[in-house]
Design a protein around this motif. Structure first.
Motif, PDB file in Angstrom:
ATOM      1  N   ALA A  85       0.852  -1.197   0.000  1.00 35.77           N
ATOM      2  CA  ALA A  85       0.000   0.000   0.000  1.00 35.77           C
ATOM      3  C   ALA A  85       0.879   1.235   0.000  1.00 35.77           C
ATOM      4  N   SER A  86       0.282   2.344  -0.177  1.00 40.65           N
ATOM      5  CA  SER A  86       1.030   3.593  -0.241  1.00 40.65           C
ATOM      6  C   SER A  86       1.006   4.305   1.097  1.00 40.65           C
ATOM      7  N   VAL A  87       1.822   5.323   1.179  1.00 42.92           N
ATOM      8  CA  VAL A  87       1.826   6.163   2.374  1.00 42.92           C
ATOM      9  C   VAL A  87       0.442   6.763   2.567  1.00 42.92           C
ATOM     10  N   LEU A  96      -8.631   7.572  10.351  1.00 48.67           N
ATOM     11  CA  LEU A  96      -9.676   6.667  10.849  1.00 48.67           C
ATOM     12  C   LEU A  96      -9.450   6.251  12.303  1.00 48.67           C
ATOM     13  N   GLY A  97      -8.344   6.700  12.889  1.00 46.37           N
ATOM     14  CA  GLY A  97      -8.117   6.411  14.300  1.00 46.37           C
ATOM     15  C   GLY A  97      -6.930   5.531  14.621  1.00 46.37           C
ATOM     16  N   ALA A  98      -6.122   5.174  13.613  1.00 44.66           N
ATOM     17  CA  ALA A  98      -4.927   4.375  13.892  1.00 44.66           C
ATOM     18  C   ALA A  98      -3.945   5.203  14.719  1.00 44.66           C
ATOM     19  N   PHE A  99      -3.170   4.530  15.533  1.00 43.59           N
ATOM     20  CA  PHE A  99      -2.156   5.202  16.345  1.00 43.59           C
ATOM     21  C   PHE A  99      -1.013   5.686  15.459  1.00 43.59           C
ATOM     22  N   ASP A 100      -0.568   4.832  14.546  1.00 41.54           N
ATOM     23  CA  ASP A 100       0.570   5.168  13.681  1.00 41.54           C
ATOM     24  C   ASP A 100       0.614   4.167  12.534  1.00 41.54           C
ATOM     25  N   TYR A 101       1.541   4.396  11.622  1.00 39.65           N
ATOM     26  CA  TYR A 101       1.772   3.408  10.572  1.00 39.65           C
ATOM     27  C   TYR A 101       3.263   3.233  10.377  1.00 39.65           C
ATOM     28  N   VAL A 102       3.634   2.033   9.911  1.00 42.08           N
ATOM     29  CA  VAL A 102       5.025   1.667   9.710  1.00 42.08           C
ATOM     30  C   VAL A 102       5.134   1.063   8.322  1.00 42.08           C
ATOM     31  N   MET A 103       6.197   1.418   7.621  1.00 44.53           N
ATOM     32  CA  MET A 103       6.425   0.841   6.295  1.00 44.53           C
ATOM     33  C   MET A 103       6.978  -0.574   6.453  1.00 44.53           C
ATOM     34  N   LYS A 104       6.500  -1.462   5.620  1.00 45.17           N
ATOM     35  CA  LYS A 104       6.908  -2.852   5.622  1.00 45.17           C
ATOM     36  C   LYS A 104       7.928  -3.067   4.513  1.00 45.17           C
ATOM     37  N   PRO A 105       9.005  -3.782   4.689  1.00 47.83           N
ATOM     38  CA  PRO A 105       9.387  -4.487   5.905  1.00 47.83           C
ATOM     39  C   PRO A 105       9.907  -3.501   6.953  1.00 47.83           C
TER      40      PRO A 105
END
Length: 131
Positions: A85-87, A96-105
């Protein structure tokens, strides 16, 4: 600060197993779910504090799962994993309420502090009570 419970949701079996095992080696109780539907079924019977959720999954994608989690279990803090997925998906998830996101891997050394921060946020919200 521990023990908190982590639910890892990812449709890549090797990644899922490895991440759960590596969290448990660090004495972080973790459970895996291979799909969004499975994750929701787990939450029905097993509470969790922090969810690590892949955005790109077949069937019910991570953003759909996030919507349901924030509606039914708003106290669960969610960290999104964005790989294919993209940034933009990560940013949408934050909205939508997520705490954070991390790029995989991602490196476990980068992920664990985020999990701990998410759990701290959950505790602060619980202490503050309803808005």
């Amino acid at each position: 600060m521990r023990p908190y419970r982590v639910l890892v949701v990812d449709d890549e079996p090797d990644f899922l197993e490895t991440l759960v095992r590596r969290l448990e080696r660090r004495e972080i109780p973790a459970r895996g779910a291979a799909s969004g539907k499975e994750a929701l079924a787990v939450l029905e019977t097993e509470p969790c504090d922090v969810m690590i959720l892949d955005v790109k999954m077949p069937g019910m994608d991570g953003l759909e799962v996030l919507r349901v989690v924030k509606t039914r279990w708003p106290a669960v803090e969610v960290i999104l994993l964005t790989g294919h997925a993209s940034v933009e998906s990560g940013i949408q998830g934050m909205e939508l309420g997520a705490f954070d996101y991390v790029m995989k891997p991602c490196k476990l050394a980068d992920l664990i502090p985020k999990v701990e921060q998410a759990y701290e946020r959950k505790l602060l919200r619980e202490r503050a009570g309803p808005p």
